[in-house]
Structures are given as structure tokens and as C-alpha cells.
Write a protein that holds these residues in place. Structure first.
Motif, short mmCIF file in Angstrom:
data_model
loop_
_atom_site.label_atom_id
_atom_site.label_comp_id
_atom_site.label_asym_id
_atom_site.label_seq_id
_atom_site.Cartn_x
_atom_site.Cartn_y
_atom_site.Cartn_z
N ASP A 69 0.84 -1.19 0.00
CA ASP A 69 0.00 0.00 0.00
C ASP A 69 0.88 1.25 0.00
O ASP A 69 2.06 1.18 -0.31
CB ASP A 69 -0.97 -0.02 1.18
N THR A 70 0.30 2.39 0.29
CA THR A 70 1.04 3.66 0.27
C THR A 70 0.65 4.50 1.48
O THR A 70 -0.30 4.20 2.19
CB THR A 70 0.72 4.46 -1.02
N GLY A 71 1.37 5.58 1.67
CA GLY A 71 1.07 6.51 2.75
C GLY A 71 1.66 6.05 4.08
O GLY A 71 2.36 5.04 4.17
N LYS A 72 1.34 6.82 5.11
CA LYS A 72 1.81 6.50 6.46
C LYS A 72 1.16 5.19 6.88
O LYS A 72 -0.07 5.04 6.82
CB LYS A 72 1.45 7.62 7.42
N ARG A 73 2.00 4.24 7.35
CA ARG A 73 1.47 2.93 7.70
C ARG A 73 2.49 2.10 8.47
O ARG A 73 3.69 2.38 8.45
CB ARG A 73 1.06 2.16 6.44
N VAL A 74 1.96 1.08 9.12
CA VAL A 74 2.78 0.02 9.71
C VAL A 74 2.68 -1.14 8.73
O VAL A 74 1.59 -1.51 8.31
CB VAL A 74 2.23 -0.41 11.09
N VAL A 75 3.82 -1.71 8.34
CA VAL A 75 3.83 -2.86 7.44
C VAL A 75 4.35 -4.05 8.24
O VAL A 75 5.41 -3.98 8.86
CB VAL A 75 4.71 -2.62 6.20
N TYR A 76 3.58 -5.13 8.22
CA TYR A 76 3.94 -6.36 8.93
C TYR A 76 4.06 -7.48 7.92
O TYR A 76 3.09 -7.89 7.30
CB TYR A 76 2.87 -6.67 9.98
N ALA A 77 5.29 -7.98 7.71
CA ALA A 77 5.56 -9.07 6.77
C ALA A 77 5.59 -10.38 7.55
O ALA A 77 6.50 -10.62 8.35
CB ALA A 77 6.87 -8.85 6.03
N LEU A 78 4.58 -11.22 7.32
CA LEU A 78 4.45 -12.47 8.07
C LEU A 78 5.64 -13.39 7.88
O LEU A 78 6.22 -13.88 8.84
CB LEU A 78 3.16 -13.19 7.64
N LYS A 79 6.02 -13.66 6.63
CA LYS A 79 7.11 -14.61 6.34
C LYS A 79 8.45 -14.10 6.88
O LYS A 79 9.24 -14.86 7.42
CB LYS A 79 7.20 -14.86 4.84
N ASP A 80 8.68 -12.80 6.72
CA ASP A 80 9.96 -12.23 7.16
C ASP A 80 10.03 -11.95 8.65
O ASP A 80 11.10 -11.61 9.16
CB ASP A 80 10.24 -10.92 6.40
N ARG A 81 8.86 -12.00 9.31
CA ARG A 81 8.81 -11.68 10.75
C ARG A 81 9.41 -10.30 10.99
O ARG A 81 10.26 -10.11 11.85
CB ARG A 81 9.54 -12.72 11.58
N TRP A 84 7.83 -2.60 9.52
CA TRP A 84 8.36 -1.31 9.08
C TRP A 84 7.39 -0.23 9.54
O TRP A 84 6.17 -0.39 9.41
CB TRP A 84 8.47 -1.23 7.56
N LEU A 85 7.90 0.88 10.02
CA LEU A 85 7.10 2.06 10.30
C LEU A 85 7.41 3.04 9.17
O LEU A 85 8.54 3.52 9.05
CB LEU A 85 7.46 2.66 11.66
N VAL A 86 6.41 3.31 8.31
CA VAL A 86 6.62 4.06 7.07
C VAL A 86 5.89 5.40 7.17
O VAL A 86 4.70 5.43 7.51
CB VAL A 86 6.10 3.26 5.85
N ASP A 87 6.58 6.50 6.82
CA ASP A 87 5.95 7.82 6.88
C ASP A 87 5.24 8.17 5.58
O ASP A 87 5.24 7.39 4.63
CB ASP A 87 6.97 8.90 7.26
N ASP A 88 4.62 9.35 5.52
CA ASP A 88 3.88 9.79 4.33
C ASP A 88 4.75 9.90 3.08
O ASP A 88 4.25 9.81 1.96
CB ASP A 88 3.22 11.16 4.60
N ALA A 89 6.04 10.12 3.26
CA ALA A 89 6.97 10.25 2.13
C ALA A 89 7.50 8.90 1.66
O ALA A 89 8.46 8.84 0.89
CB ALA A 89 8.12 11.17 2.50
N GLU A 90 6.89 7.81 2.14
CA GLU A 90 7.28 6.45 1.76
C GLU A 90 8.66 6.06 2.28
O GLU A 90 9.32 5.18 1.74
CB GLU A 90 7.21 6.24 0.24
N LYS A 91 9.12 6.72 3.33
CA LYS A 91 10.42 6.42 3.93
C LYS A 91 10.22 5.57 5.17
O LYS A 91 9.39 5.89 6.02
CB LYS A 91 11.13 7.72 4.31
N ALA A 92 10.98 4.48 5.25
CA ALA A 92 10.92 3.63 6.44
C ALA A 92 11.66 4.34 7.57
O ALA A 92 12.86 4.56 7.49
CB ALA A 92 11.55 2.27 6.17
#
Length: 187
Positions: A69-81, A84-92
Motif C-alpha cells: 500500500d502507500t502513505g503512512k502505515r505500519v507494514v507487517y511481513a508475516l514470512k519475514d517476521r 516497518w514504520l513508514v511515513d507519508d513520504a514512503e520512507k521507512a
């Protein structure tokens, strides 16, 4: 010098030369392939072959997953365990490993529904900075940090939904993921 000794010296010289040649052959036969570029030709000779293309650099192993997805978000990758905390500028802003819960949500987009500062986890462990975002079969799933900083594997016989992280990562999650924040779960 006597004539007999010159034959002896010549014999020693020949033996030494043979030993040096043998050692040089052994060294070149055991040289790794990466040292010699077979397409370059012999030194001092012209070649018409074009240089081999350089291999592409490896992808950043800790880069935010492409389909998250895009925008400010928390990304949780199940397989990788990994989270990422991602800001509005798509920067982790931060990435860290987690210990998955016994019950995991399906990949998709969720929102933080509730938070708790400090409680006892469903496994009996005192936890803090609980950020809940999904429900699976009546089990609330969320991120949390054990107060003792442990990240034990969950008991597979218990239906627990706590995705554990280290306390400093829990602090960052608590600050970043307020109620309503987007959480994207990827495979």
C-alpha cells in the motif's frame, strides 16, 4: 673450480628451476576463477569481445515490501517476521524483527482499533505498548513488548494474538501507531 663441481651446480640449478616451475603451475591451477577473467584474453593482446555486464546490485534486504500500500502505515511481513514504520513520504523510519503470534491475520489492510499501555498478555506475560489491529476467530491480534524484553515463541496450543517485539521497538510503535493508523499485513 673443478670441472666435476660445475656439473653438480648445473644439476642443482636445473632441479631448482624445475621446482619453481612446478610450484608456479600448482599455484595457477589452484587460483580461484574469480581472479581470472577468461573473456579478457591474454595480457598484451587485443580483444574484440565486449566486456561482460556487471551484475545488478542486490535489492535492499530491509526495503519496505513493494506491495504494501502507500502513505503512512505500519507494514507487517508475516514470512519475514519484520515490521516497518513508514511515513507519508514512503520512507521507512524504523524496521525491526518480531516474534509472530500463534494466531496471525490474513494479508490485507487493517486499522489500529485499540491500545493499552500496560497489561498482562493472554499468555500471562506482563506486556506494554499494546497496539491492536485485527481479530481472528475471537482472538485479538496486536503488537506488544514484553516488559522483560523477551521474545519467546508462542505456545502453539494457546490461541494468542500478541506479535512481540523488543521494548525500544514497542516504544517506537506506541508513538507511531495511534488509533486509526493503517496496518498493512503482507505474506
Amino acid at each position: 673450480m673443478a670441472r666435476g663441481s660445475s656439473g653438480f651446480v648445473a644439476g642443482l640449478t636445473a632441479a631448482a628451476l624445475a621446482a619453481v616451475c612446478f610450484l608456479a603451475y600448482q599455484a595457477s591451477a589452484n587460483a580461484p576463477d574469480s581472479v581470472v577473467d577468461p573473456s579478457a584474453g591474454a595480457p598484451g593482446t587485443a580483444t574484440t569481445a565486449s566486456p561482460s555486464p556487471k551484475p545488478a546490485p542486490p535489492a535492499q534486504p530491509l526495503a519496505v515490501p513493494a506491495d504494501s500500500d502507500t502513505g503512512k502505515r505500519v507494514v507487517y511481513a508475516l514470512k519475514d517476521r519484520r515490521v516497518w514504520l513508514v511515513d507519508d513520504a514512503e520512507k521507512a523510519l524504523r524496521t525491526f524483527t518480531v516474534m509472530p503470534s500463534a494466531v496471525s491475520p490474513l494479508p490485507g489492510v487493517y486499522a489500529v482499533t485499540s491500545r493499552s499501555g500496560s497489561i498482562k498478555g493472554s499468555d500471562g506475560v506482563p506486556i506494554e505498548h499494546v497496539v491492536r489491529f485485527a481479530n481472528v476467530d475471537d482472538v485479538s491480534v496486536g503488537f506488544s513488548a514484553a516488559q522483560d524484553n523477551s521474545m519467546q515463541s508462542p505456545d502453539p496450543t494457546l490461541k494468542t494474538g500478541g506479535v512481540r517485539m523488543k521494548r525500544p521497538d514497542g516504544d517506537a510503535m506506541w508513538t507511531f501507531a495511534t488509533v486509526g493508523a493503517k496496518v498493512v499485513v503482507v505474506p
